[in-house]
Every structure is written in C-alpha cells, then in structure tokens.
Design a protein around this motif. Structure first.
Motif, short mmCIF file in Angstrom:
data_model
loop_
_atom_site.label_atom_id
_atom_site.label_comp_id
_atom_site.label_asym_id
_atom_site.label_seq_id
_atom_site.Cartn_x
_atom_site.Cartn_y
_atom_site.Cartn_z
N LEU A 193 44.69 28.04 -65.01
CA LEU A 193 44.72 26.75 -64.31
C LEU A 193 46.16 26.28 -64.07
CD1 LEU A 193 41.81 24.85 -66.10
CD2 LEU A 193 41.77 25.95 -63.85
N LYS A 194 47.04 26.53 -65.03
CA LYS A 194 48.45 26.17 -64.85
C LYS A 194 49.06 26.93 -63.69
CE LYS A 194 49.30 25.05 -69.73
NZ LYS A 194 50.06 25.44 -70.96
N LYS A 195 48.71 28.21 -63.56
CA LYS A 195 49.27 29.01 -62.47
C LYS A 195 48.72 28.57 -61.12
CE LYS A 195 50.43 33.07 -65.23
NZ LYS A 195 50.26 34.54 -65.45
N VAL A 196 47.45 28.21 -61.09
CA VAL A 196 46.87 27.69 -59.84
C VAL A 196 47.59 26.40 -59.43
CG1 VAL A 196 44.81 26.72 -58.76
CG2 VAL A 196 44.62 28.75 -60.20
N CYS A 249 48.13 28.62 -49.55
CA CYS A 249 47.79 28.48 -50.97
C CYS A 249 46.84 29.60 -51.40
CB CYS A 249 47.15 27.12 -51.24
SG CYS A 249 48.26 25.70 -51.07
N ARG A 250 45.82 29.84 -50.61
CA ARG A 250 44.83 30.87 -50.94
C ARG A 250 45.49 32.24 -51.04
NH1 ARG A 250 42.70 35.04 -49.48
NH2 ARG A 250 44.00 35.06 -47.60
N ALA A 251 46.30 32.55 -50.05
CA ALA A 251 46.93 33.87 -49.99
C ALA A 251 47.94 34.06 -51.13
CB ALA A 251 47.62 34.06 -48.64
N LEU A 280 49.26 36.90 -56.31
CA LEU A 280 49.72 36.97 -57.70
C LEU A 280 48.97 38.04 -58.47
CD1 LEU A 280 50.19 33.24 -58.85
CD2 LEU A 280 51.95 34.90 -58.21
N ALA A 281 47.78 38.38 -58.01
CA ALA A 281 46.97 39.47 -58.59
C ALA A 281 46.70 39.24 -60.07
CB ALA A 281 47.66 40.82 -58.36
N LEU A 282 46.26 38.01 -60.40
CA LEU A 282 45.85 37.73 -61.78
C LEU A 282 44.49 38.37 -62.01
CD1 LEU A 282 46.80 33.91 -61.90
CD2 LEU A 282 48.17 35.86 -62.67
N GLU A 283 44.39 39.27 -62.95
CA GLU A 283 43.17 40.05 -63.14
C GLU A 283 41.94 39.18 -63.37
OE1 GLU A 283 41.40 43.56 -66.10
OE2 GLU A 283 43.33 42.58 -66.52
N HIS A 284 40.88 39.48 -62.62
CA HIS A 284 39.58 38.80 -62.79
C HIS A 284 38.50 39.80 -62.39
CE1 HIS A 284 36.48 35.98 -63.17
NE2 HIS A 284 36.92 34.99 -62.40
N PRO A 285 38.13 40.69 -63.30
CA PRO A 285 37.29 41.84 -62.94
C PRO A 285 35.89 41.50 -62.46
CG PRO A 285 37.56 41.67 -65.33
CD PRO A 285 38.51 40.69 -64.72
N VAL A 286 35.41 40.28 -62.70
CA VAL A 286 34.02 39.97 -62.32
C VAL A 286 33.93 39.41 -60.90
CG1 VAL A 286 33.29 39.58 -64.70
CG2 VAL A 286 34.17 37.67 -63.37
N THR A 287 35.05 39.32 -60.17
CA THR A 287 35.00 38.87 -58.78
C THR A 287 35.09 40.08 -57.85
OG1 THR A 287 37.40 38.62 -58.61
CG2 THR A 287 36.16 36.71 -59.38
N VAL A 334 42.10 36.65 -59.50
CA VAL A 334 41.79 35.22 -59.43
C VAL A 334 42.00 34.73 -58.00
CG1 VAL A 334 42.42 32.90 -60.21
CG2 VAL A 334 42.36 34.80 -61.85
N THR A 335 41.00 34.04 -57.47
CA THR A 335 41.10 33.50 -56.11
C THR A 335 40.58 32.06 -56.10
OG1 THR A 335 38.88 34.34 -55.57
CG2 THR A 335 40.77 35.76 -55.04
N ILE A 336 40.80 31.39 -54.99
CA ILE A 336 40.28 30.03 -54.82
C ILE A 336 39.58 29.90 -53.48
CG2 ILE A 336 41.86 28.74 -56.34
CD1 ILE A 336 43.61 28.17 -53.92
#
Length: 335
Positions: free
Chosen positions: A229-232, A274-276, A281-288, A293-295
């Motif tokens: 959340l801080k990085k977002v 913002c989305r791009a 940043l390619a923050l790992e989120h294997p379930v997406t 991590v995306t928004i």
C-alpha cells in the motif's frame, strides 16, 4: 574614570528585576556621598562612572533600573547624554533622575523636555532620594515584567498556533502511507468543488483499487500488504505535478486522487500513467493474471454546478471503477 565602578554590593546577580542605580557624576565627593546613602540598603545595587563620554556605553552594559545624571561634566553636556539614552531602544524607558547643582525652573523644564523623569538638587535628602529611586525603579521593573509576560504570551501563542497547524497536518494524513486520509479527501473535494463552481472549470477524480489485495495479504502477510500500500501511494503521489492535486487513501486498499482544473482527457492520461507505472514496478503477485501488483482505476470529471454535488462525482468515479474491475482489472475506465 571610564569604567563602570560598583561599590559595596555583590553584582554577580544581573537580574533586571533588581534595583540597579547608575550614577554619572565627575565629582568623587558626590559619588561617595551618594554611595553612603545606600549603605544598609541591600535591595539597591550601586554603580557609577565619572566620565560622561562613557555613560551611554556603561548604561547599555549595566542595564540599570534608574540613572542619576549630572548635567555639568567636563567635555560633555548632560542634556546630550540624556538624549543618547532616549534614542537607544534598550535604554529609552530607563528612568533618569537629574542631579543638578541649581534649583532652576528653566533647567528643570529643559531636563524634562529632553527625556528626564525627575529632577533633584544635589545633595538631595537621603530619604527622598531613596524613595524616588525605588518609585522609578518599581515602575520600570513593572514595565519589564509586563513586557516579558507579553513576550512569553506571544511566544506561547505562536508555539500553540504552530502546534495546531502541525496537528491539523497530522490529522489529515493517513498513518500508514503518509498521504492524505479520508478526512483530507472529503475536505479538499468540498473546497475544490466550491472553487470549481466559482471558476466554472472542471474537477476530476480518480478512484483506484489494488487488484486482488485480499489474496495478496493472504499470500504474503499483512506486513507485506502494508508495504504494498505504501508503494501504491508513492506511485500515485509521484505522478502528481501540481500543489493543488491530492492523493489520499480512500479506505482499505482504495485510493482517490483529486485533480482541480483538470478535464476528463487529462485525468485519463494521468490515470493510465499511474496504472502503467505500478505495473512496471513488477511487485510480485502470483494470484493475478499479470503476476504483479496492479490497480484498477475509475475516472470521472464534472464542471461543478448547482444541480450536482461532490457525491455525484464520487458515484461516477465509483461506477467507472466497477467497470474497470468487470473488464478484467489492471485498466482504466471513465464514468
């Protein structure tokens, strides 16, 4: 004699609230006579100078509560010395008692005209001199204490005002991300809506949601979720270029961006940046689907008018956000 000479009193205490007498007189016999009048008066600190040219500097260094000033001294005019006191901001209010050899109405009137507070013919009666010194010193000390109290009050008020400003800033920040909180968002949106009504210029907002954030928390834990959340928040803040723009944590994993004087095209461009940027940043989120991590972002833009309210702008952005999620997330949609 050019130095300030103390007589018979311990002068280590330099408190301005002690009766402190400075005698300016070139006759040592007068100095000694005045000194003797203070014997047995522990509340009075006595100093003297016999060179009138050093009187002003001596008074500035000593900070007396009353000055006993002779009028006739070698190479100096006592009236000029009094004038020097009165043009010095640090000495302007110090009481001056003229010690004159003559009971002359013209001299007395001129003494008062140049700034003296009192006039005595030397040698004055000891009881009268002590009474006048204490009277003038008490008035001067009261003034010092009043000024000190006012200064302390002003400083305290300024510190309180600064603390209140800081408290208001802290109260408007989200404790986790450091950006604006929901309260700040509500306040800014209301203010900018009113300003937009006056200027007839568009007001836009972005409503952003971190995709599958609950699954991210389940996978990596709450500490990793907080960092995410801080990085977002940092990504959103980085894209804002104007002081009036606001990024705020709307609630949970939702963020809002308020963009005054920004049309729909400009808001969509910012939302895509913002989305791009977050995706890159390619923050790992294997379930997406994206594996990072995306928004999802909903964008709305209104020209504030009386037939609408800020709630309408929020509802439009929320509807657009729902459309972005329905479209597969990690995208921008407009309301």
């Amino acid at each position: 004699m050019s130095e300030v000479v103390p007589t018979g009193i311990n002068t280590q205490d330099s408190s301005p609230h002690r009766v402190r007498v400075l005698l300016v007189d070139d006759q040592l016999i007068i100095v000694e006579a005045i000194r003797r009048m203070f014997v047995g008066q522990p509340d009075i600190e006595f100093h003297y100078v016999t060179d009138a040219t050093t009187a002003h500097a001596a008074a500035a260094a000593l900070r007396p509560t009353v000055i006993l000033q002779d009028l006739v001294m070698p190479g100096s005019d006592g009236f000029d010395v009094i004038r020097q006191y009165r043009i010095d901001a640090g000495l302007r209010a110090v009481p001056v008692i003229v010690l004159s050899a003559k009971e002359d109405p013209k001299l007395k009137a001129h003494s008062f005209a140049v700034g003296a507070n009192d006039y005595l013919v030397k040698l004055p009666d000891p009881v009268e001199l002590l009474a006048r010194i204490r009277y003038h010193s008490a008035a001067y000390i009261s003034r010092l204490e009043r000024d000190e109290a006012f200064r302390f009050l002003r400083e305290s008020e300024q510190k309180l005002a600064d603390a209140n400003v800081q408290l208001q800033k802290l109260a408007a920040l989200d404790g986790l991300t450091g950006i604006g909180n929901r309260r700040a968002f509500d306040d800014i949106l209301q203010r900018e809506w009113q300003r937009g009504q006056r200027s007839n210029k568009p007001l836009s907002m972005l409503l952003c949601d971190v995709d599958c954030f609950k699954l991210y928390n389940d996978e990596f834990g709450h500490q990793a979720g907080d960092l995410c959340l801080k990085k977002v928040a940092a990504v959103l803040t980085e894209q804002l270029k104007r002081p009036a723009d606001l990024a705020a944590r709307y609630g949970g994993e939702e963020f809002a961006v308020v963009l005054p004087e920004t049309d729909l095209e400009g808001a969509l461009k910012l939302a895509e940046a913002c989305r791009a940027h977050l995706a890159n940043l390619a923050l790992e989120h294997p379930v997406t689907d994206a594996g990072v991590v995306t928004i999802s972002i909903g964008v709305a833009s209104f020209v504030p008018a009386s037939e609408y309210t800020p709630a309408d702008l929020i509802a439009s952005a929320d509807k657009a956000l729902y459309a972005a999620k329905a479209a597969g997330r990690n995208c921008v949609r407009q309301g």
